[in-house]
Design an enzyme around this catalytic site. Structure first.
Site, short mmCIF file in Angstrom:
data_model
loop_
_atom_site.label_atom_id
_atom_site.label_comp_id
_atom_site.label_asym_id
_atom_site.label_seq_id
_atom_site.Cartn_x
_atom_site.Cartn_y
_atom_site.Cartn_z
CG HIS A 1 21.93 -96.51 28.97
ND1 HIS A 1 21.15 -95.23 27.16
CD2 HIS A 1 21.51 -97.20 28.28
CE1 HIS A 1 21.24 -96.29 27.15
NE2 HIS A 1 22.44 -97.25 27.10
CB CYS B 1 19.80 -91.06 29.74
SG CYS B 1 19.96 -92.91 30.39
CB CYS C 1 21.71 -91.89 24.49
SG CYS C 1 20.31 -92.90 26.04
CD GLU D 1 24.04 -91.74 31.03
OE1 GLU D 1 25.01 -91.18 29.87
OE2 GLU D 1 23.73 -92.90 31.20
#
Length: 154
Positions: free
Chosen positions: A81, A113, A110, A83
């Site tokens: 991801h 993260c 999410c 992040e």
């Protein structure tokens, strides 16, 4: 107010526009996400979602999750991801995140993260689009944390 200042965008808009550009590097076929980590008005790192560095990118033929709903079976996704990539990039280059640090992200993190963001000591998240915001565990984490959350419309 003179014309020059009238056209000037805020710092939040500025860094979010950069996050939007970063998202265009994403190799995910389902959702393009970009993130920018900022400290003292300076960019520390950027990240976008996609396969691990050096690995083949997903395609419409190889994506295992292409027919699944958003957030369904995340363990099947080979992507990292945006992040997480932001935090990883800062670490790889020896850049301290500690301090008054803000994560600008095109989509709210999410659960995984979000936990990384909290543990990394990031102080603020500015985002464009919510993701799984009705999740009660996520709400509890946010309420317990000292994170400042700012939805942005730009």
């Amino acid at each position: 107010m003179n014309q020059k200042n009238k056209d000037r965008i805020s710092k939040d808009e500025y860094f979010m526009k950069i996050a939007k550009v970063v998202s265009k590097r994403s190799t995910c076929i389902k959702r393009k996400v970009g993130a920018v980590l900022v400290k003292d008005s300076h960019i520390l790192s950027t990240g976008y979602n996609g396969a691990p560095s050096g690995f083949n990118h997903c395609t419409t033929e190889t994506c295992v999750r292409k027919n699944l709903k958003s957030g369904e079976r995340p363990e099947l996704c080979r992507g990292v991801h945006a992040e997480a990539n932001c935090i990883i990039q800062a670490a790889m280059h020896g850049t301290s995140i500690k301090g008054d640090t803000t994560l600008y992200t095109t989509i709210f993190p999410c659960m995984t993260c979000l936990k990384l963001v909290i543990n990394a000591g990031i102080k603020k998240i500015v985002y464009l689009e919510g993701y799984n915001m009705e999740n009660e565990v996520k709400k509890d984490l946010l309420n317990e944390s000292v994170l400042i959350i700012i939805p942005l419309n730009c």
